[in-house]
Design a protein around this motif. Structure first.
Motif, mmCIF file in Angstrom:
data_model
loop_
_atom_site.group_PDB
_atom_site.id
_atom_site.type_symbol
_atom_site.label_atom_id
_atom_site.label_comp_id
_atom_site.label_asym_id
_atom_site.label_seq_id
_atom_site.Cartn_x
_atom_site.Cartn_y
_atom_site.Cartn_z
ATOM 1 N N ILE A 107 -56.752 109.565 -24.064
ATOM 2 C CA ILE A 107 -56.123 108.330 -24.526
ATOM 3 C C ILE A 107 -56.308 107.284 -23.438
ATOM 4 C CG2 ILE A 107 -53.962 107.252 -25.254
ATOM 5 C CD1 ILE A 107 -53.081 110.089 -26.176
ATOM 6 N N ALA A 108 -56.903 106.164 -23.791
ATOM 7 C CA ALA A 108 -57.179 105.096 -22.833
ATOM 8 C C ALA A 108 -55.893 104.398 -22.409
ATOM 9 C CB ALA A 108 -58.140 104.081 -23.458
ATOM 10 N N ASP A 109 -55.905 103.876 -21.194
ATOM 11 C CA ASP A 109 -54.759 103.126 -20.687
ATOM 12 C C ASP A 109 -54.376 102.000 -21.645
ATOM 13 O OD1 ASP A 109 -55.181 104.770 -18.503
ATOM 14 O OD2 ASP A 109 -55.497 103.145 -17.069
ATOM 15 N N LYS A 140 -50.783 98.943 -25.331
ATOM 16 C CA LYS A 140 -50.490 98.280 -26.604
ATOM 17 C C LYS A 140 -49.229 98.847 -27.247
ATOM 18 C CE LYS A 140 -54.986 96.620 -28.100
ATOM 19 N NZ LYS A 140 -56.012 96.665 -29.145
ATOM 20 N N ILE A 141 -49.119 100.170 -27.271
ATOM 21 C CA ILE A 141 -47.945 100.809 -27.863
ATOM 22 C C ILE A 141 -46.687 100.362 -27.121
ATOM 23 C CG2 ILE A 141 -46.777 103.018 -28.247
ATOM 24 C CD1 ILE A 141 -49.653 104.248 -28.518
ATOM 25 N N ALA A 142 -46.737 100.398 -25.793
ATOM 26 C CA ALA A 142 -45.581 100.018 -24.974
ATOM 27 C C ALA A 142 -45.246 98.537 -25.150
ATOM 28 C CB ALA A 142 -45.849 100.330 -23.507
ATOM 29 N N MET A 179 -46.268 108.730 -30.410
ATOM 30 C CA MET A 179 -47.628 108.419 -30.871
ATOM 31 C C MET A 179 -48.721 109.135 -30.086
ATOM 32 S SD MET A 179 -47.417 104.400 -31.890
ATOM 33 C CE MET A 179 -49.074 104.439 -32.578
ATOM 34 N N THR A 180 -48.470 109.402 -28.799
ATOM 35 C CA THR A 180 -49.541 109.964 -27.964
ATOM 36 C C THR A 180 -49.329 111.419 -27.588
ATOM 37 O OG1 THR A 180 -48.501 109.345 -25.863
ATOM 38 C CG2 THR A 180 -49.935 107.690 -26.924
ATOM 39 N N GLY A 181 -48.087 111.890 -27.605
ATOM 40 C CA GLY A 181 -47.806 113.236 -27.137
ATOM 41 C C GLY A 181 -47.748 113.334 -25.624
ATOM 42 N N LEU A 182 -47.977 112.218 -24.933
ATOM 43 C CA LEU A 182 -47.889 112.210 -23.473
ATOM 44 C C LEU A 182 -46.425 112.164 -23.044
ATOM 45 C CD1 LEU A 182 -50.598 109.490 -22.750
ATOM 46 C CD2 LEU A 182 -50.818 111.929 -22.265
ATOM 47 N N GLU A 183 -46.123 112.755 -21.906
ATOM 48 C CA GLU A 183 -44.782 112.659 -21.343
ATOM 49 C C GLU A 183 -44.720 111.379 -20.524
ATOM 50 O OE1 GLU A 183 -41.824 114.830 -18.123
ATOM 51 O OE2 GLU A 183 -43.886 115.531 -18.331
ATOM 52 N N VAL A 184 -43.742 110.527 -20.808
ATOM 53 C CA VAL A 184 -43.555 109.294 -20.037
ATOM 54 C C VAL A 184 -42.662 109.649 -18.859
ATOM 55 C CG1 VAL A 184 -42.722 106.921 -20.047
ATOM 56 C CG2 VAL A 184 -43.814 107.857 -22.096
#
Length: 155
Positions: free
Chosen positions: A36-38, A43-45, A125-130
């Motif tokens: 997933i690109a930065d 954009k989501i944030a 949306m990304t499944g990444l941990e913030v």
């Protein structure tokens, strides 16, 4: 739906003609890697932060001024990502946001709501941990202030 394991030939040292079962190989969704690109996370944030009541704009005054000019230029950075910087790893991301709040709102409450909204949207949306959302409040929009719209250099 039941998992139906795929069969694969046993590694060396196994008995000839015998097979072993591998669950990992059975799941087509686990074959390959997703990156997933930065800019996607930014954009989501950015959209999630703008949804919070009390957030007037994103970015510092200077970045908003340059951004308005850049938005007019084809290929300029999107206003959606203005004021948002993301560092994206394989499983985690960290975000820095610059916001302008409306006069009269509680900055602490707005910052907390922005963090909650951004974390929920990015993780969903990304499944990444913030791991962190750092917020810099760069300005307060006063009711009598006019919107800063730089004059076009070309007419």
């Amino acid at each position: 739906m039941a998992d139906i394991p795929e069969r694969e030939v046993a590694a060396s040292g196994g008995e000839p003609g015998k097979t072993s079962v591998s669950k990992r190989a059975a799941d087509p969704g686990s074959r390959g890697r997703t990156t997933i690109a930065d800019g996607v996370v930014e954009k989501i944030a950015g959209l999630a932060a703008r949804d919070v009541l009390g957030v007037h704009a994103m970015g510092s005054g200077l970045s908003r001024t340059f951004g308005a000019v850049r938005d007019r230029v084809p290929g300029g950075r999107s206003s959606v990502t203005r004021g948002v910087k993301a560092e994206v790893g394989e499983v985690q991301t960290a975000l820095d946001l610059e916001i302008v709040v409306d006069y009269g709102v509680s900055i602490g409450d707005v910052a907390r709501e922005v963090r909650e909204n951004v974390i929920a949207a990015v993780e969903r949306m990304t499944g990444l941990e913030v791991v962190e959302v750092n917020i810099a409040v760069t300005d307060v929009k006063l009711p009598e202030e006019e919107e800063e719209e730089p004059e076009p250099r070309l007419q």
